[in-house]
Design a protein around this motif. Sequence first.
Motif, PDB file in Angstrom:
ATOM      1  N   ALA A   1      34.153 -16.361 -34.760  1.00  0.00           N
ATOM      2  CA  ALA A   1      32.883 -15.783 -34.417  1.00  0.00           C
ATOM      3  C   ALA A   1      32.797 -14.199 -35.094  1.00  0.00           C
ATOM      4  CB  ALA A   1      32.887 -16.096 -33.089  1.00  0.00           C
ATOM      5  N   GLY A   2      33.611 -13.949 -36.311  1.00  0.00           N
ATOM      6  CA  GLY A   2      33.589 -12.648 -36.908  1.00  0.00           C
ATOM      7  C   GLY A   2      32.669 -12.559 -37.417  1.00  0.00           C
ATOM      8  N   PRO A   3      33.199 -11.456 -38.911  1.00  0.00           N
ATOM      9  CA  PRO A   3      32.030 -10.560 -39.944  1.00  0.00           C
ATOM     10  C   PRO A   3      31.845 -12.333 -40.953  1.00  0.00           C
ATOM     11  CG  PRO A   3      33.727  -9.816 -40.127  1.00  0.00           C
ATOM     12  CD  PRO A   3      33.864 -10.465 -38.998  1.00  0.00           C
ATOM     13  N   GLY A   4      32.029 -12.665 -40.914  1.00  0.00           N
ATOM     14  CA  GLY A   4      31.903 -14.363 -42.036  1.00  0.00           C
ATOM     15  C   GLY A   4      32.842 -13.645 -43.640  1.00  0.00           C
ATOM     16  N   LEU A   5      32.866 -14.310 -43.990  1.00  0.00           N
ATOM     17  CA  LEU A   5      33.629 -14.376 -45.571  1.00  0.00           C
ATOM     18  C   LEU A   5      32.714 -15.613 -46.853  1.00  0.00           C
ATOM     19  CD1 LEU A   5      36.102 -16.675 -45.838  1.00  0.00           C
ATOM     20  CD2 LEU A   5      37.414 -15.083 -44.056  1.00  0.00           C
TER      21      LEU A   5
END
Length: 419
Positions: free
Chosen positions: A363-367
């Motif tokens: 559920a982080g910033p995404g890549l």
Amino acid sequence: MRWRLTLLVAATTTLTLIAFLVPLALLLRDVAEDRATDRATADVQGIVPVVGTAERADIELIVDQLNAPGRRVTVFLPGGGEPVGTPASRTPAVELAATGTSLTAALDGGREIVIGVGRSDGTAVIRTVVPADELRAGVTRAWLVLAALGLLLVVVGLLVADRLARSLVRPIGELSAVSHRLARAELGARAEVPAGPPELREVAGALNHLAERIQVLLREEREQVADLSHRLRTPLTALRLEAESVRDPDDRARVAGGVDALERAVTGLIRQARWRSEPSTAASCDAVAVVRDRVEFWSVLAEDTGRAMRLSVVDGPLPVGVAADELAAAVDALLGNVFAHTPDGTPFAVSLSADRVLVVSDAGPGLAGAAVSRGVSPGGGTGLGLDIARRAASSFDISDNPGGGAAVTLGLPAALTTP
């Protein structure tokens, strides 16, 4: 290429034959016409002395003898009257010959030959007609012979062109097959030097030199990697000794597990870098056991950093066509990226389905919006972690989670043999 060369030779041969045979056919026709005209002229010139001096009765006898084989000869005597021989009307050519001129004129259905003969009472005219079939005698057969000869030459040219094209195309096909084998990592493939043009022999030599150079470069790279891996043995041994000196059993077990994982990765790197003359056997492992083991190892760090972790794996063993250390390295790389590129407290999940699909999401910033390619990391790292995961999978995909964060999906290959 073979058919193009054959068609090129066929077109060239056909045009050359047309340029040669058409004038020859016309020449044969003219020669046949001239031969028939000369023969008829010689026949009527034989009676010129008789027509110039004899009486009508003698002229009729000679003309009847000449017309017996099928010749059509007519004699127009001076003063008009009925012509001698084959009945015919006075044509413009006959009127012109009455002035003492001999000539040959075209006529419908043949050719007209007229000869003016001087007599004591005026000018007599000898006329004969050469029919068209006599003018064309033998021409059709000669044309058929020329056509058959031209067709034979075209066929011979096609056969020669086909053999020449095959001698050029076959070495090219062999070079293409060798290049495809090299592309499939069959580095022992070599091209036989063809007996064709010097250019093909040069290409074959260059391809063999390239294959040898690739082998040398790969051997040097693997030796360097293997040497580097062996150099890591010493610090690994020291690290293991330090881990055994830790007093806390939990910390000692955790550190020892990390050292074991690192040693397995180094061992796998050495095995992969080692030059082998024989093909390796198909690798396989139980994906469920490997994934559970690596998630359990990372769960300690997840607890320390306040990360909620969810594990969902299929029941029972799930054989996949990947070595256990390679799959463990792939899972470690993906989980390491989660810890490295997301803030503490970010939850993540690991799932393994029955169709051999492994998903690691967070559920982080995404890549997913950044470029992901070999040696490139969206988080500013080396990108090697994603490369390790990609090599262990048959399919690889990075996407954004609907609720935020990133999801890395690995399709694992099926095992050829059960572990």
